[in-house]
Design an enzyme around this catalytic site. Sequence first.
Site, PDB file in Angstrom:
ATOM      1  N   ASP A 113      -7.203  -0.088  -0.834  1.00  0.00           N
ATOM      2  CA  ASP A 113      -8.360   0.785  -0.963  1.00  0.00           C
ATOM      3  C   ASP A 113      -8.093   2.118  -0.273  1.00  0.00           C
ATOM      4  O   ASP A 113      -7.069   2.309   0.387  1.00  0.00           O
ATOM      5  CB  ASP A 113      -9.616   0.119  -0.398  1.00  0.00           C
ATOM      6  CG  ASP A 113      -9.499  -0.150   1.094  1.00  0.00           C
ATOM      7  OD1 ASP A 113      -8.415   0.087   1.670  1.00  0.00           O
ATOM      8  OD2 ASP A 113     -10.492  -0.604   1.695  1.00  0.00           O
ATOM      9  N   ASP A 115      -9.811   4.976   2.322  1.00  0.00           N
ATOM     10  CA  ASP A 115     -10.856   5.358   3.271  1.00  0.00           C
ATOM     11  C   ASP A 115     -11.077   6.858   3.155  1.00  0.00           C
ATOM     12  O   ASP A 115     -10.130   7.639   3.301  1.00  0.00           O
ATOM     13  CB  ASP A 115     -10.439   4.996   4.697  1.00  0.00           C
ATOM     14  CG  ASP A 115     -10.277   3.501   4.879  1.00  0.00           C
ATOM     15  OD1 ASP A 115     -11.208   2.761   4.529  1.00  0.00           O
ATOM     16  OD2 ASP A 115      -9.211   3.072   5.362  1.00  0.00           O
ATOM     17  N   LYS A 228       4.281  -2.941   9.580  1.00  0.00           N
ATOM     18  CA  LYS A 228       3.038  -3.516   9.066  1.00  0.00           C
ATOM     19  C   LYS A 228       3.316  -4.767   8.239  1.00  0.00           C
ATOM     20  O   LYS A 228       2.600  -5.772   8.352  1.00  0.00           O
ATOM     21  CB  LYS A 228       2.274  -2.483   8.233  1.00  0.00           C
ATOM     22  CG  LYS A 228       1.603  -1.392   9.061  1.00  0.00           C
ATOM     23  CD  LYS A 228       0.837  -0.407   8.192  1.00  0.00           C
ATOM     24  CE  LYS A 228      -0.378  -1.034   7.566  1.00  0.00           C
ATOM     25  NZ  LYS A 228      -1.242  -0.053   6.882  1.00  0.00           N
ATOM     26  N   TYR A 237      -1.742  -9.436  12.279  1.00  0.00           N
ATOM     27  CA  TYR A 237      -2.338  -8.188  11.785  1.00  0.00           C
ATOM     28  C   TYR A 237      -3.823  -8.440  11.547  1.00  0.00           C
ATOM     29  O   TYR A 237      -4.231  -8.852  10.473  1.00  0.00           O
ATOM     30  CB  TYR A 237      -1.643  -7.754  10.493  1.00  0.00           C
ATOM     31  CG  TYR A 237      -1.991  -6.360  10.017  1.00  0.00           C
ATOM     32  CD1 TYR A 237      -3.224  -6.078   9.436  1.00  0.00           C
ATOM     33  CD2 TYR A 237      -1.087  -5.317  10.125  1.00  0.00           C
ATOM     34  CE1 TYR A 237      -3.539  -4.804   8.981  1.00  0.00           C
ATOM     35  CE2 TYR A 237      -1.384  -4.042   9.674  1.00  0.00           C
ATOM     36  CZ  TYR A 237      -2.607  -3.795   9.114  1.00  0.00           C
ATOM     37  OH  TYR A 237      -2.917  -2.526   8.667  1.00  0.00           O
TER      38      TYR A 237
END
Length: 739
Positions: A113, A115, A228, A237
């Site tokens: 997504d 932000d 990540k 995470y």
Amino acid sequence: MPFPVTTQGSQQTRPPQKHYGITSPISLAAPKETDCVLTQRLIETLKPFGVFEEEEELQRRILILGKLNNLVKEWIREISESKNLPQSVIENVGGKIFTFGSYRLGVHTKGADIDALCVAPRHVDRSDFFTSFYDKLKLQEEVKDLRAVEEAFVPVIKLCFDGIEIDILFARLALQTIPEDLDLRDDSLLKNLDIRCIRSLNGCRVTDEILHLVPNIDNFRLTLRAIKLWAKRHNIYSNILGFLGGVSWAMLVARTCQLYPNAIASTLVHKFFLVFSKWEWPNPVLLKQPEECNLNLPVWDPRVNPSDRYHLMPIITPAYPQQNSTYNVSVSTRMVMVEEFKQGLAITDEILLSKAEWSKLFEAPNFFQKYKHYIVLLASAPTEKQRLEWVGLVESKIRILVGSLEKNEFITLAHVNPQSFPAPKENPDKEEFRTMWVIGLVFKKTENSENLSVDLTYDIQSFTDTVYRQAINSKMFEVDMKIAAMHVKRRQLHQLLPNHVLQKKKKHSTEGVRLTALNDSSLDLSMDSDNSMSVPSPTSAMKTSPLNSSGSSQGRNSPAPAVTAASVTNTQAPEVPVPQVNSSESSGGTSSESIPQTAAQPAISPPPKPTVSRVVSSTRLVNQPPRPSGNAATKIPNAVVGVKRTSSPHKEESPKKTKTEEDETSEEANCLALSGHDKTETKEQMDAETSTAQPETMQTAACLVASQKTSSTDLSDIPALPANPIPVIKNSIKLRLNR
């Protein structure tokens, strides 16, 4: 899509190197040819994991953001006209969409997504954003799943624009117009702003600061993609569960880049593990010296704020007002992460010596083989929409349970797996949505005690009380929203989890967790693998509801929950002992590099861990014979008597409880106690006493009856209860660890 690898040659064309960070660099060494080769191999290893987005998809995102930006400008002009602003102002009023988070950092993955932040001039109100702009979005044919969460801590509009999920925040600046070249890092923009606008601006300001504080953005991005992915694969995470979120990982990578400004990604990944496996927590990680803007906003400073001194792993955001992005970290989660740093250092040492490939770094460890003891949390709701809200609330509070467990004097570590899983239905004919989380436990080795009794009832109960109380206070109570907890051993997990999750195939014990209803109809344990992904917490997670209210007491023929209690037997095949989480030593510990700690802030020692054993005060029913203590309680051959280990509330806890509730509690609580005979991480094997296995197994079916009444709360402060009284039941979890 090209991935540039910066070499020292391009660095040499620049003027004298700019200094980054609060300390001087550890090394200015230029990358060697082998580093470039290793970096290219790293890129090739990352590609199959979907961490890179195709150019076509990237251009589609840019196009969508352009459309959204035009909508914002058009909407602000309409608002300006409706408020009779001069035409000269309307023509230049501006307005802009900014991005932040992983997309702004340039490390978003396929399908991620976006932000976004809508910045408006001073004459546009937040109420306009949630009314007229919301209505404008509703008219766009590309917009689906539009929803506004105005009451959230950071108010947001969520939508799906042409297939891309977007979260839009709102900030109203004290400016007459919004110029195209506006730099949100300017601290003066925060003057006279509403606190919600300051919070909304924070994401963009932090992201922009990070990008301005790294020596080479391309090397930073590639390194961050690798870290990540590694963190997600290793189940560390999750900010909400007490690990690190995206911005925290970004700041750790940025600090590594500052310390090795000329290094490329292959070197930076290795140095990342070197630096943070040796970091002396709780010294804070800072990307720049904190600046005071005299705006009287609260900032992280343990010299001033006593509560900041208890933060265990502080990573401080670089933009004013500086905050600790890791305030959720607990003793256990920090211990797990530091151990993972050490393991990562050992693996990258091997990679640099050509003894291993990059793929080894991204191999997912099997969480379900790591520990011998687990707590399984189960949340259920009657509809999918309610499940999303309920799961969001429960997930946001699990770190409270972890913190409570790790304060237990017999527990060394409580490790929650951030991934959630679908749970088998308690009644196949009933529409119900169930989600579960698994917490691994490591018990302390005590040399003095042959048999150790561990009572987790208080820890579990305080957690469920907290969840239910918040659900009640948020006025979102719905019938049949439940939360339950149980203890299982490693060999029993196959009865709860999908086969593809339990990677290592073992001969499973058929004893322990019974997943059959009281009518002897067997439950379907098959899991939908498509749904066995972690459930994201919606922003509306605070709107949830509590208390398993099934109205009147359940009859003996009522279907019982499949997963709420477990009776654990002493019969167990020999097991290979699992090493302690913090026992392994990293092979990369020979490096002589000195890791600079932060000099600006004093090192804060974590508070001492309490060593007081907690005992549940309410351990018997009214008019019930006292429960035998010690081993006597576990060797009663009669299953009915053996399960009378209740934790019903005292009158002081529930002063306004009705007679009906007391009667139901007395009837149901008899079946609720859970007595497990187990041991900690020791090399001694379990005593195989088959004589105790029979009554223990018989207890299980009885225990399942009342487990629908999963938790209690002090109902005296609740102004209005549902029409039917809610039975208040204490769910008891007691373990006996045999040496």
